[in-house]
Design a protein around this motif. Structure first.
Motif, PDB file in Angstrom:
ATOM      1  N   CYS A  40      20.037  13.151 -18.751  1.00  0.00           N
ATOM      2  CA  CYS A  40      20.456  13.743 -17.483  1.00  0.00           C
ATOM      3  C   CYS A  40      21.783  14.477 -17.678  1.00  0.00           C
ATOM      4  O   CYS A  40      22.621  14.057 -18.480  1.00  0.00           O
ATOM      5  CB  CYS A  40      20.656  12.651 -16.423  1.00  0.00           C
ATOM      6  N   PRO A  41      22.004  15.552 -16.895  1.00  0.00           N
ATOM      7  CA  PRO A  41      23.321  16.182 -16.908  1.00  0.00           C
ATOM      8  C   PRO A  41      24.324  15.279 -16.190  1.00  0.00           C
ATOM      9  O   PRO A  41      23.951  14.233 -15.655  1.00  0.00           O
ATOM     10  CB  PRO A  41      23.091  17.485 -16.127  1.00  0.00           C
ATOM     11  N   THR A  42      25.571  15.675 -16.142  1.00  0.00           N
ATOM     12  CA  THR A  42      26.586  14.854 -15.469  1.00  0.00           C
ATOM     13  C   THR A  42      26.438  14.874 -13.947  1.00  0.00           C
ATOM     14  O   THR A  42      26.893  13.959 -13.274  1.00  0.00           O
ATOM     15  CB  THR A  42      28.008  15.325 -15.846  1.00  0.00           C
ATOM     16  N   SER A  43      25.789  15.896 -13.403  1.00  0.00           N
ATOM     17  CA  SER A  43      25.620  15.981 -11.945  1.00  0.00           C
ATOM     18  C   SER A  43      24.678  14.872 -11.464  1.00  0.00           C
ATOM     19  O   SER A  43      23.807  14.414 -12.203  1.00  0.00           O
ATOM     20  CB  SER A  43      25.063  17.359 -11.560  1.00  0.00           C
ATOM     21  N   PRO A  44      24.825  14.448 -10.214  1.00  0.00           N
ATOM     22  CA  PRO A  44      24.031  13.322  -9.700  1.00  0.00           C
ATOM     23  C   PRO A  44      22.634  13.699  -9.200  1.00  0.00           C
ATOM     24  O   PRO A  44      22.042  12.961  -8.431  1.00  0.00           O
ATOM     25  CB  PRO A  44      24.899  12.795  -8.558  1.00  0.00           C
ATOM     26  N   ASN A  45      22.086  14.832  -9.644  1.00  0.00           N
ATOM     27  CA  ASN A  45      20.771  15.267  -9.169  1.00  0.00           C
ATOM     28  C   ASN A  45      19.669  14.982 -10.186  1.00  0.00           C
ATOM     29  O   ASN A  45      18.697  15.709 -10.280  1.00  0.00           O
ATOM     30  CB  ASN A  45      20.791  16.748  -8.788  1.00  0.00           C
ATOM     31  N   SER A 126      13.426  12.488 -13.580  1.00  0.00           N
ATOM     32  CA  SER A 126      13.211  13.358 -12.432  1.00  0.00           C
ATOM     33  C   SER A 126      14.527  14.059 -12.155  1.00  0.00           C
ATOM     34  O   SER A 126      15.546  13.407 -11.884  1.00  0.00           O
ATOM     35  CB  SER A 126      12.759  12.536 -11.219  1.00  0.00           C
ATOM     36  N   ALA A 127      14.522  15.401 -12.249  1.00  0.00           N
ATOM     37  CA  ALA A 127      15.781  16.148 -12.174  1.00  0.00           C
ATOM     38  C   ALA A 127      15.615  17.466 -11.423  1.00  0.00           C
ATOM     39  O   ALA A 127      14.605  18.154 -11.577  1.00  0.00           O
ATOM     40  CB  ALA A 127      16.291  16.437 -13.582  1.00  0.00           C
ATOM     41  N   SER A 128      16.617  17.799 -10.631  1.00  0.00           N
ATOM     42  CA  SER A 128      16.662  19.089  -9.961  1.00  0.00           C
ATOM     43  C   SER A 128      17.122  20.148 -10.955  1.00  0.00           C
ATOM     44  O   SER A 128      17.967  19.882 -11.802  1.00  0.00           O
ATOM     45  CB  SER A 128      17.644  19.044  -8.790  1.00  0.00           C
ATOM     46  N   ARG A 129      16.586  21.341 -10.815  1.00  0.00           N
ATOM     47  CA  ARG A 129      16.992  22.431 -11.711  1.00  0.00           C
ATOM     48  C   ARG A 129      18.291  23.089 -11.279  1.00  0.00           C
ATOM     49  O   ARG A 129      19.036  23.591 -12.118  1.00  0.00           O
ATOM     50  CB  ARG A 129      15.903  23.504 -11.765  1.00  0.00           C
ATOM     51  N   VAL A 130      18.527  23.153  -9.989  1.00  0.00           N
ATOM     52  CA  VAL A 130      19.733  23.808  -9.477  1.00  0.00           C
ATOM     53  C   VAL A 130      20.464  22.878  -8.530  1.00  0.00           C
ATOM     54  O   VAL A 130      19.916  21.898  -8.052  1.00  0.00           O
ATOM     55  CB  VAL A 130      19.419  25.142  -8.761  1.00  0.00           C
ATOM     56  N   GLY A 131      21.695  23.224  -8.250  1.00  0.00           N
ATOM     57  CA  GLY A 131      22.485  22.460  -7.305  1.00  0.00           C
ATOM     58  C   GLY A 131      23.233  21.314  -7.962  1.00  0.00           C
ATOM     59  O   GLY A 131      23.196  21.137  -9.179  1.00  0.00           O
ATOM     60  N   TYR A 132      23.897  20.568  -7.144  1.00  0.00           N
ATOM     61  CA  TYR A 132      24.694  19.440  -7.633  1.00  0.00           C
ATOM     62  C   TYR A 132      24.102  18.120  -7.155  1.00  0.00           C
ATOM     63  O   TYR A 132      23.731  17.274  -7.939  1.00  0.00           O
ATOM     64  CB  TYR A 132      26.150  19.583  -7.174  1.00  0.00           C
ATOM     65  N   SER A 133      23.977  17.965  -5.856  1.00  0.00           N
ATOM     66  CA  SER A 133      23.412  16.735  -5.309  1.00  0.00           C
ATOM     67  C   SER A 133      21.967  16.978  -4.900  1.00  0.00           C
ATOM     68  O   SER A 133      21.583  18.093  -4.560  1.00  0.00           O
ATOM     69  CB  SER A 133      24.214  16.284  -4.089  1.00  0.00           C
ATOM     70  N   ASP A 134      21.158  15.932  -4.947  1.00  0.00           N
ATOM     71  CA  ASP A 134      19.768  16.036  -4.496  1.00  0.00           C
ATOM     72  C   ASP A 134      19.518  15.155  -3.277  1.00  0.00           C
ATOM     73  O   ASP A 134      18.391  14.998  -2.848  1.00  0.00           O
ATOM     74  CB  ASP A 134      18.807  15.679  -5.620  1.00  0.00           C
ATOM     75  N   PHE A 135      20.595  14.542  -2.744  1.00  0.00           N
ATOM     76  CA  PHE A 135      20.511  13.677  -1.568  1.00  0.00           C
ATOM     77  C   PHE A 135      19.539  12.520  -1.785  1.00  0.00           C
ATOM     78  O   PHE A 135      18.885  12.071  -0.854  1.00  0.00           O
ATOM     79  CB  PHE A 135      20.156  14.481  -0.315  1.00  0.00           C
ATOM     80  N   GLY A 136      19.415  12.071  -3.034  1.00  0.00           N
ATOM     81  CA  GLY A 136      18.588  10.908  -3.347  1.00  0.00           C
ATOM     82  C   GLY A 136      17.098  11.191  -3.498  1.00  0.00           C
ATOM     83  O   GLY A 136      16.311  10.253  -3.642  1.00  0.00           O
ATOM     84  N   VAL A 137      16.702  12.454  -3.496  1.00  0.00           N
ATOM     85  CA  VAL A 137      15.286  12.807  -3.561  1.00  0.00           C
ATOM     86  C   VAL A 137      14.641  12.328  -4.864  1.00  0.00           C
ATOM     87  O   VAL A 137      13.540  11.765  -4.856  1.00  0.00           O
ATOM     88  CB  VAL A 137      15.100  14.337  -3.390  1.00  0.00           C
ATOM     89  N   ASN A 138      15.302  12.536  -5.994  1.00  0.00           N
ATOM     90  CA  ASN A 138      14.711  12.133  -7.271  1.00  0.00           C
ATOM     91  C   ASN A 138      14.594  10.619  -7.396  1.00  0.00           C
ATOM     92  O   ASN A 138      13.589  10.102  -7.872  1.00  0.00           O
ATOM     93  CB  ASN A 138      15.514  12.726  -8.435  1.00  0.00           C
ATOM     94  N   ARG A 139      15.597   9.893  -6.953  1.00  0.00           N
ATOM     95  CA  ARG A 139      15.543   8.427  -6.985  1.00  0.00           C
ATOM     96  C   ARG A 139      14.417   7.919  -6.075  1.00  0.00           C
ATOM     97  O   ARG A 139      13.682   6.994  -6.426  1.00  0.00           O
ATOM     98  CB  ARG A 139      16.895   7.845  -6.562  1.00  0.00           C
ATOM     99  N   GLU A 140      14.259   8.524  -4.919  1.00  0.00           N
ATOM    100  CA  GLU A 140      13.185   8.141  -3.998  1.00  0.00           C
ATOM    101  C   GLU A 140      11.818   8.428  -4.608  1.00  0.00           C
ATOM    102  O   GLU A 140      10.875   7.643  -4.456  1.00  0.00           O
ATOM    103  CB  GLU A 140      13.343   8.881  -2.663  1.00  0.00           C
ATOM    104  N   ARG A 141      11.692   9.526  -5.314  1.00  0.00           N
ATOM    105  CA  ARG A 141      10.421   9.860  -5.964  1.00  0.00           C
ATOM    106  C   ARG A 141      10.042   8.782  -6.985  1.00  0.00           C
ATOM    107  O   ARG A 141       8.890   8.353  -7.042  1.00  0.00           O
ATOM    108  CB  ARG A 141      10.534  11.225  -6.647  1.00  0.00           C
ATOM    109  N   VAL A 142      11.005   8.327  -7.767  1.00  0.00           N
ATOM    110  CA  VAL A 142      10.738   7.269  -8.747  1.00  0.00           C
ATOM    111  C   VAL A 142      10.363   5.972  -8.030  1.00  0.00           C
ATOM    112  O   VAL A 142       9.460   5.257  -8.457  1.00  0.00           O
ATOM    113  CB  VAL A 142      11.942   7.066  -9.695  1.00  0.00           C
TER     114      VAL A 142
END
Length: 151
Positions: A40-45, A126-142
């Motif tokens: 994962c990158p350093t961003s929380p997404n 599970s990772a977003s391609r753009v942005g910084y935060s994903d508002f917990g979407v990837n964690r919820e998907r898992v």
């Protein structure tokens, strides 16, 4: 004055969609290398079962399954595809890569699942391609994939 404000709003909106379109390019280094998914990158997404357990921002528990490896992979693929806005980029026995497109803006998340041979565990990134935060979407998907396999 109103024209300038309107022009500024249009420029910001067009700029935003250009940013999303350019940033939504698929990373070239996805997949499994030496038994590991991309970090994962350093961003929380981004979340990953292969992040360090000390990394509370990115770490999620691997999923233990009790069914057959192929049946488990097919069950997850079927569930993911039934949600809509999901496409399979690649799928081989033991690995699948999905693109999940968000409604409205069209952000794309990359979801990778790795089923090591001889192990009853699913590793997920599970990772977003753009942005910084994903508002917990990837964690919820898992969490949803975990619930699918343990319930």
């Amino acid at each position: 004055m109103v024209r300038w404000l309107f022009a500024l709003i249009v420029i910001v909106i067009v700029g935003f969609f250009i940013y999303v379109k350019l940033g939504n390019k698929m990373p070239e280094d996805l997949g499994v290398t030496d038994g590991l998914l991309k970090s994962c990158p350093t961003s929380p997404n981004c979340v990953s079962t292969q992040a360090s357990p000390d990394d509370m921002v990115h770490y999620v528990e691997p999923i233990i399954y009790t069914s057959d490896r192929k049946a488990t992979q097919l069950k997850i693929e079927s569930s993911m595809l039934s949600k809509g806005r999901v496409r399979i980029v690649s799928s081989t026995l033991g690995y699948v890569h999905f693109e999940v497109r968000s409604p409205f803006v069209g952000y794309i998340d990359d979801v990778e699942l790795y089923f090591p041979e001889g192990d009853s565990v699913v590793h997920i990134r599970s990772a977003s391609r753009v942005g910084y935060s994903d508002f917990g979407v990837n964690r919820e998907r898992v969490r949803q994939i975990t619930d699918l396999l343990v319930n």
